[in-house]
Each structure stands twice: as structure tokens, then as C-alpha cells.
Design a protein around this motif. Structure first.
Motif, short mmCIF file in Angstrom:
data_model
loop_
_atom_site.label_atom_id
_atom_site.label_comp_id
_atom_site.label_asym_id
_atom_site.label_seq_id
_atom_site.Cartn_x
_atom_site.Cartn_y
_atom_site.Cartn_z
N SER A 178 -47.35 -12.50 -38.51
CA SER A 178 -48.69 -12.15 -38.04
C SER A 178 -49.15 -12.97 -36.86
CB SER A 178 -49.70 -12.32 -39.19
OG SER A 178 -49.70 -13.66 -39.66
N GLN A 179 -48.36 -13.97 -36.42
CA GLN A 179 -48.79 -14.86 -35.35
C GLN A 179 -48.04 -14.55 -34.05
OE1 GLN A 179 -51.27 -17.17 -35.87
NE2 GLN A 179 -51.41 -16.32 -37.94
N GLN A 180 -48.78 -14.55 -32.94
CA GLN A 180 -48.22 -14.40 -31.59
C GLN A 180 -47.32 -13.17 -31.45
OE1 GLN A 180 -46.30 -18.30 -30.99
NE2 GLN A 180 -48.07 -18.92 -29.78
N LEU A 181 -47.70 -12.08 -32.07
CA LEU A 181 -46.84 -10.90 -32.09
C LEU A 181 -46.67 -10.30 -30.70
CD1 LEU A 181 -47.90 -9.08 -35.39
CD2 LEU A 181 -46.26 -10.93 -35.02
N ASP A 182 -47.74 -10.24 -29.92
CA ASP A 182 -47.64 -9.65 -28.58
C ASP A 182 -46.70 -10.48 -27.70
OD1 ASP A 182 -49.33 -7.57 -29.22
OD2 ASP A 182 -51.13 -8.58 -28.48
N PHE A 183 -46.83 -11.80 -27.78
CA PHE A 183 -45.95 -12.66 -26.99
C PHE A 183 -44.49 -12.50 -27.43
CE2 PHE A 183 -43.52 -16.63 -27.41
CZ PHE A 183 -43.14 -16.77 -26.08
N LEU A 184 -44.24 -12.53 -28.74
CA LEU A 184 -42.87 -12.42 -29.23
C LEU A 184 -42.24 -11.10 -28.81
CD1 LEU A 184 -43.39 -13.88 -32.81
CD2 LEU A 184 -42.12 -14.95 -30.94
N ALA A 185 -43.04 -10.02 -28.86
CA ALA A 185 -42.52 -8.72 -28.46
C ALA A 185 -42.17 -8.71 -26.98
CB ALA A 185 -43.53 -7.63 -28.78
N ALA A 186 -43.05 -9.25 -26.16
CA ALA A 186 -42.78 -9.27 -24.72
C ALA A 186 -41.60 -10.18 -24.39
CB ALA A 186 -44.04 -9.73 -23.96
N TYR A 187 -41.54 -11.33 -25.05
CA TYR A 187 -40.48 -12.31 -24.79
C TYR A 187 -39.11 -11.75 -25.17
CZ TYR A 187 -38.42 -17.01 -24.51
OH TYR A 187 -37.67 -18.11 -24.16
N ALA A 188 -39.06 -10.95 -26.24
CA ALA A 188 -37.79 -10.40 -26.70
C ALA A 188 -37.28 -9.27 -25.82
CB ALA A 188 -37.95 -9.89 -28.14
N GLN A 189 -38.12 -8.74 -24.95
CA GLN A 189 -37.72 -7.73 -23.97
C GLN A 189 -36.99 -6.54 -24.61
OE1 GLN A 189 -36.35 -9.30 -20.08
NE2 GLN A 189 -36.59 -11.33 -20.97
N GLY A 190 -37.61 -6.00 -25.66
CA GLY A 190 -37.09 -4.78 -26.27
C GLY A 190 -36.03 -4.99 -27.32
N ASN A 191 -35.69 -6.25 -27.63
CA ASN A 191 -34.61 -6.54 -28.56
C ASN A 191 -35.19 -6.92 -29.92
OD1 ASN A 191 -32.53 -8.02 -30.03
ND2 ASN A 191 -31.36 -8.01 -28.13
N PRO A 192 -35.08 -6.07 -30.94
CA PRO A 192 -35.70 -6.36 -32.24
C PRO A 192 -35.09 -7.57 -32.93
CG PRO A 192 -34.32 -4.39 -32.37
CD PRO A 192 -34.44 -4.74 -30.92
N GLY A 193 -33.76 -7.75 -32.81
CA GLY A 193 -33.14 -8.91 -33.43
C GLY A 193 -33.63 -10.21 -32.85
N GLN A 194 -33.81 -10.24 -31.54
CA GLN A 194 -34.30 -11.46 -30.90
C GLN A 194 -35.75 -11.73 -31.30
OE1 GLN A 194 -34.08 -11.60 -26.63
NE2 GLN A 194 -34.64 -13.75 -26.53
N ALA A 195 -36.56 -10.68 -31.38
CA ALA A 195 -37.96 -10.85 -31.79
C ALA A 195 -38.04 -11.46 -33.18
CB ALA A 195 -38.69 -9.51 -31.74
N LEU A 196 -37.25 -10.96 -34.10
CA LEU A 196 -37.26 -11.48 -35.48
C LEU A 196 -36.72 -12.91 -35.52
CD1 LEU A 196 -36.00 -8.27 -37.29
CD2 LEU A 196 -38.27 -9.31 -37.55
#
Length: 348
Positions: A178-196
Motif C-alpha cells: 500500500s506504500q509508494q505504489l505510484d513510484f514503484l510502478a513507474a520505477y519498474a517500467q512495466g515489469n511486474p516482477g521488478q515492481a513486486l
């Protein structure tokens, strides 16, 4: 798999109508979901009672699959991140192909093709050229360019495109974050594994905050400040240097957008106010188009220099010298007069 519904439906339709190719590849970077999708497809092909939405999950074949003991499912992945050995390919794939399935009508071979050298691909090619009717080959690979043209000509590729930020945010929410979700999504650049992976990485948020503090203070730092504070931080975080480089690169790219007058698409959008302040320091009040263009050019130069740092680390360059060079390069990029303290040594 959330975000891959269209591709999954295509595979389900092809399998149901028996139009699925016997040799296919899921392409995309590590973390894109290619291995998970490959395993789900393998389970579907082995399932004794396939459903419209996939494998039934309860038949004997599915139970064997879930336990990792299905005799007709062969997984060839590298040991210790090294190449898949040719002898292993010959034993576990070529020789095994001659044996009939033990449970159902099919045998599935899942290969991590990123770890096949040219000799290994040629061994695979012979099996692809004249495969028995019961065999399916599922490859996972970053890019088709890594494969021999003769191999590519005998497989059908299914690219896993980057997911939208909103899809990554939903994946993170479903995983309980629930924390910093927008940043994590942008930082991962479309990669779900990296975001998790980023969301679960201990200390990542603190390290990012430290790097942001370093960058925003760097324009006003003296030589002694850089030695006592910034350089000391980088020396203490040697094991995280690849993460630090990526963090700094995202900030440089965000600054480039801001200097170009764009406020949308920032990776570090949750830090927009601090980035705006840093952009102002980079310009030092010189807001005319020529000054903006020069500032953007300095940032692009720093980006290129940092890419060279990543390569330098692979050849065991002295870390203390390398990190000092990094600070000097950033100090130059953030200074309109391009002055920098220290010796001016550029290592890479």
C-alpha cells in the motif's frame, strides 16, 4: 495473470482449437512473467480435464504438476546462473524425446533460452526440425535477437509487452502492498516482477531517500562536504551500487523532463517538489531556452557517464575512485558554470 488477459485468451483459444504451435517462445525481460506464463501453459497442455479458463487443477496430471513430479514435464534451467550444458540437453531433451509420454498425449519441454549458447541452440534446432507429434517446446528468452535465425524460424514468439503503471499498481495492491505504489510502478517500467521485488526489498525506500538527499544537496556542497557526507555514503553502500546508479538515472531523466517544461511522466512523481527545486538549482536562475538546453545536455552527459560506470564495475575498477568520479560528474551536471571540486579525474 493480471494484465496478460488478452495473451492468455489467445493461448487458450489456440490450445482448444489445436492450433497452438509445437514450438513457441515467451519473450521479455526477467520479471515480465514469462516463466509463470510458460508453466501455466504447460500445465494446461498436460491437464486431463482442461477448462475454458485453463487447467482444472484437480486431475491427477495437475496434482503431479503442482507437486513438481510430472514425468512428462521437463524444465531445463541453468545451474548457478551458468549456461545449460550441451550434454544435459542431449540427455534431458534429445534422448528423452524418443520416449512416449507416461501419462497423457503430450510431453512439454520448458527451456530458459537466455542460457543456451550457439552449440546448445544447434542441439535444440535438430529437435525442432523433426519433432515427434507429442512434443511441445516452450522457450523463455529476453529477446529473439539472442537466438539463431534458424531457431527463430521454427518457433512462434509471444512478446510480453510492458504493463501500464495502473496495472502494476493493481498487482501491488493485490499482493498486499500500500506504500509508494505510484513510484514503484513507474520505477519498474512495466515489469511486474521488478515492481513486486522492489516493494518487498528491505531497505530500498531508505536507500532511495538517502540518494535523493545526496542529489538535492550536491549543488551547494563544498569539496569537504562531498568527502565527509556524499562520498562516505556511497562507500558505505558498495553492495547496493547498481541500485544507486539506477536511482540516480531516474532522477536525471526526471530532471530532463522538468527542464524541458514537462511535469507528466516523472518516475519519482512522489518527489516532484524536491525535483523542481533541484531543477531550479541546476538552472541557477538562467531560464532562457539556451540555458535550459545546455542544462539538459549536461544531464545527458552524466547519464552516458553513469552507463560507463556500470561497465567499469564489471572489470573490477577501484570503487573508491569510481564513486568519487561519479560525484564529480554529477556536480558538473548540476553546475551551470561546469566547475567542479577535486581533481577532475574521470575513471571509466
Amino acid at each position: 495473470m493480471f494484465g496478460r488477459e488478452d495473451l492468455i485468451q489467445t493461448l487458450l483459444d489456440q490450445a482448444a482449437s489445436q492450433l497452438l504451435p509445437h514450438a513457441l517462445a515467451f519473450t521479455g525481460p526477467e520479471g515480465s512473467g514469462r516463466s509463470s506464463l510458460a508453466k501455466a501453459l504447460a500445465q494446461l497442455l498436460l491437464c486431463e480435464n482442461p477448462q475454458a479458463q485453463g487447467a482444472c487443477g484437480v486431475c491427477p496430471s495437475c496434482r503431479y504438476f503442482a507437486a513438481g513430479t510430472h514425468p512428462d514435464f521437463k524444465v531445463l534451467v541453468p545451474e548457478d546462473q551458468k549456461l545449460i550444458k550441451v550434454d544435459r540437453l542431449r540427455k534431458e531433451l534429445v534422448a528423452d524425446l524418443q520416449l512416449l509420454p507416461q501419462i497423457g498425449p503430450s510431453k512439454i519441454y520448458l527451456l530458459a533460452a537466455d542460457y543456451l549458447n550457439e552449440q546448445g541452440q544447434n542441439v535444440l534446432l535438430k529437435s525442432l526440425e523433426e519433432p515427434p507429434p507429442h512434443a511441445y517446446f516452450i522457450l523463455t528468452v529476453r529477446d529473439l535477437g539472442q537466438l539463431l535465425p534458424t531457431v527463430v524460424s521454427r518457433i512462434r514468439a509471444y512478446p510480453l509487452e510492458p504493463l501500464a503503471d495502473r496495472q502494476l499498481v493493481e498487482i501491488l495492491r493485490q499482493a498486499g502492498y500500500s506504500q509508494q505504489l505510484d513510484f514503484l510502478a513507474a520505477y519498474a517500467q512495466g515489469n511486474p516482477g521488478q515492481a513486486l521485488a522492489l516493494a518487498s526489498r528491505e531497505g530500498f525506500a531508505d536507500l532511495r531517500q538517502s540518494i535523493l538527499d545526496l542529489l538535492t544537496s550536491l549543488p551547494s556542497q563544498t569539496y569537504l562536504d562531498m568527502v565527509a557526507d556524499s562520498h562516505r555514503l556511497l562507500l558505505a553502500e558498495k553492495d547496493s551500487f547498481s541500485d544507486i546508479l539506477e536511482m540516480i538515472l531516474t532522477v536525471l531523466r526526471d530532471l530532463g523532463l522538468l527542464l524541458a517544461g514537462q511535469t507528466q511522466g516523472l518516475i519519482n512523481s512522489d518527489q516532484a517538489a524536491r525535483l523542481q527545486q533541484l531543477a531550479g538549482q541546476v538552472l541557477a536562475g538562467q531560464t532562457d531556452p539556451a540555458s535550459r538546453a545546455q542544462a539538459i545536455q549536461r544531464l545527458q552527459g552524466a547519464e552516458a557517464f553513469m552507463t560507463s560506470l556500470g561497465r567499469a564495475m564489471q572489470v573490477n575498477v577501484n570503487y573508491e575512485i569510481l564513486t568519487w568520479s561519479l560525484l564529480q560528474e554529477l556536480k558538473t551536471a548540476f553546475s551551470p558554470d561546469q566547475s567542479q571540486p577535486g581533481s577532475g579525474v574521470r575513471t571509466p
